[in-house]
Design a protein around this motif. Structure first.
Motif, PDB file in Angstrom:
ATOM      1  N   ARG A  90      56.538  11.108  76.970  1.00  0.00           N
ATOM      2  CA  ARG A  90      55.516  11.608  76.052  1.00  0.00           C
ATOM      3  C   ARG A  90      56.180  11.767  74.689  1.00  0.00           C
ATOM      4  N   LEU A  94      53.697  16.613  71.995  1.00  0.00           N
ATOM      5  CA  LEU A  94      53.146  17.278  73.175  1.00  0.00           C
ATOM      6  C   LEU A  94      54.256  17.781  74.105  1.00  0.00           C
ATOM      7  N   SER A  95      55.448  17.943  73.536  1.00  0.00           N
ATOM      8  CA  SER A  95      56.595  18.267  74.392  1.00  0.00           C
ATOM      9  C   SER A  95      56.474  19.650  75.035  1.00  0.00           C
ATOM     10  N   ALA A  97      53.799  21.050  76.280  1.00  0.00           N
ATOM     11  CA  ALA A  97      52.730  21.181  77.287  1.00  0.00           C
ATOM     12  C   ALA A  97      53.291  21.106  78.702  1.00  0.00           C
ATOM     13  N   TYR A 102      49.364  18.523  80.048  1.00  0.00           N
ATOM     14  CA  TYR A 102      49.535  17.171  79.499  1.00  0.00           C
ATOM     15  C   TYR A 102      48.566  16.195  80.167  1.00  0.00           C
ATOM     16  N   SER A 105      45.093  16.807  78.876  1.00  0.00           N
ATOM     17  CA  SER A 105      44.849  16.420  77.478  1.00  0.00           C
ATOM     18  C   SER A 105      45.048  14.923  77.231  1.00  0.00           C
ATOM     19  N   THR A 106      45.489  14.204  78.272  1.00  0.00           N
ATOM     20  CA  THR A 106      45.672  12.755  78.085  1.00  0.00           C
ATOM     21  C   THR A 106      44.805  11.941  79.047  1.00  0.00           C
ATOM     22  N   GLU A 115      49.342   9.092  70.601  1.00  0.00           N
ATOM     23  CA  GLU A 115      50.224   9.359  71.750  1.00  0.00           C
ATOM     24  C   GLU A 115      50.386   8.076  72.590  1.00  0.00           C
TER      25      GLU A 115
END
Ligand code: NAP
Length: 251
Positions: A90, A94-95, A97, A102, A105-106, A115
Motif C-alpha cells: 500500500r 494509508l500506512s 490503517a 484498509y 477503504s479500498t 492508491e
C-alpha cells in the motif's frame, strides 16, 4: 567477461529479497543488491557472505532503471538471473490503517485511483520496466532466468472459490496487482519461450517482513525457498508457471 554468473534482485535491501540475495551469493553468484536507496543497499550488501554489490534501482523511475542497466553492462557485462522482488502492499498515505480499515477503504466501489495506480506502478509496471531494461543482457546469457515474486492472494482461481479463506480480502490494489503480475509473467514466458529464458512466478507464502508489519508466520528463509529454486532451475525446468514451495498454484 565476468567469470561468475550474475543475479540482480530488486528490493533486496530487506525482507525476502535480501534473503534471496544471500542464497544466490552462497551459490557462487555475483549478486547485485537492488535498492531504491543506495545507502540501504550498501548496508544490506555488507550482511551478505560472498560477492554482493549494491545497485541503486528504483523500479518506478525509468532513469534509475536505465542507469542500473548501463552500470551492469559497463562494470560487469553479464546478467544471468533477474529476480523481481520489489513491491509495496500500500502507499504511505494509508500506512496507518489497520488491515480491516484498509480492505474497507479500498473496495472496488471506493478505492482511490491514486492508491491503485501507485501500487500497480511498483508491483506491475515496475517489473515490466526492469525486465525490458535487463533483457538485452539476459538474452546474451547462456541460460537466463527471470523470477517474479508474486502471491497466492492474486490467484483468480482460488479467490473464485467461496470456500477460499482469504476471499474476503481479495481487492483491487495489492491482490489484483499480483494477478496482473501473473499475467505479465505468462506473457513474458510465451514471448521468450524460443530463447531458453525461463520466466516463472513464485509465491513465498505469508512471511514475517516489513510488508505485513512482521505479522507473517514464515521465516525469510522459508519465503525465499521457491524464488531461489526457480532462479536456479536447469534447462529441463519449467517456464510460465506459478508455484509456491509446496508445488503449482492455480492462476
Ligand atoms: P519488504 O520486506 O517490505 O521488502 C520489499 C522491498 O521492495 C524493500 O526492499 C523495498 O525497499 C522494495 N521496494 C519497494 N518499492 C520499491 C521501488 N519503487 N523500487 C525499488 N525497490 C522498492 O517485503 P517482502 O515481504 O520481503 O516482499 C518481497 C516480495 O514478496 C514482494 O514482491 C511481495 O509482494 C512478495 N510477497 C510477500 C509476502 C509476505 O508475506 N511477506 C507474501 C507474498 C508475496 P525499501 O526498503 O526502500 O522500502
Amino acid at each position: 567477461m565476468h567469470d561468475k554468473p550474475v543475479a540482480l534482485v530488486t528490493g533486496a535491501n530487506q525482507g525476502i529479497g535480501l534473503q534471496i540475495a544471500k542464497e544466490l551469493a552462497a551459490k557462487n553468484f555475483t549478486v547485485l543488491v537492488g535498492s531504491r536507496d543506495y545507502g540501504r543497499g550498501e548496508k544490506a550488501a555488507k550482511t551478505i557472505d560472498g560477492d554482493a554489490r549494491p545497485l541503486q534501482i528504483d523500479v518506478t523511475d525509468q532513469a534509475s532503471i536505465a542507469a542500473a542497466a548501463e552500470r551492469i553492462r559497463k562494470e560487469i557485462g553479464r546478467l544471468d538471473v533477474l529476480v523481481n522482488s520489489a513491491a509495496i502492499a500500500r502507499t504511505g498515505r494509508l500506512s496507518g490503517a489497520t488491515v480491516e480499515e484498509y480492505v474497507k477503504s479500498t473496495r472496488p466501489s471506493v478505492v482511490s485511483l491514486d492508491e491503485l495506480r501507485a501500487v500497480f506502478e511498483t508491483n506491475v509496471f515496475g517489473v515490466v520496466a526492469v525486465t525490458q531494461a535487463m533483457l538485452p543482457l539476459l538474452r546474451e546469457a547462456p541460460a537466463a532466468r527471470i523470477v517474479n515474486v508474486s502471491s497466492g492472494v492474486g490467484s483468480l482461481t482460488q479467490n473464485s472459490d467461496p470456500a477460499y479463506p482469504h476471499r474476503p480480502i481479495f481487492g483491487p490494489v495489492y491482490p489484483a496487482s499480483k494477478t496482473a503480475l501473473n499475467a505479465m509473467t505468462l506473457a513474458m514466458a510465451i514471448e521468450l519461450e524460443s530463447t531458453g529464458i525461463k520466466v516463472n512466478a513464485a509465491c513465498p507464502g505469508f512471511t514475517k517482513t516489513n510488508l505485513n508489519n512482521y505479522t507473517g508466520t514464515q521465516t525469510v528463509e522459508e519465503g525465499a525457498r521457491e524464488p531461489v529454486r526457480l532462479a536456479l532451475i536447469g534447462p529441463d525446468g519449467p517456464t510460465g508457471t506459478f508455484s509456491n514451495a509446496a508445488g503449482p498454484l492455480p492462476w
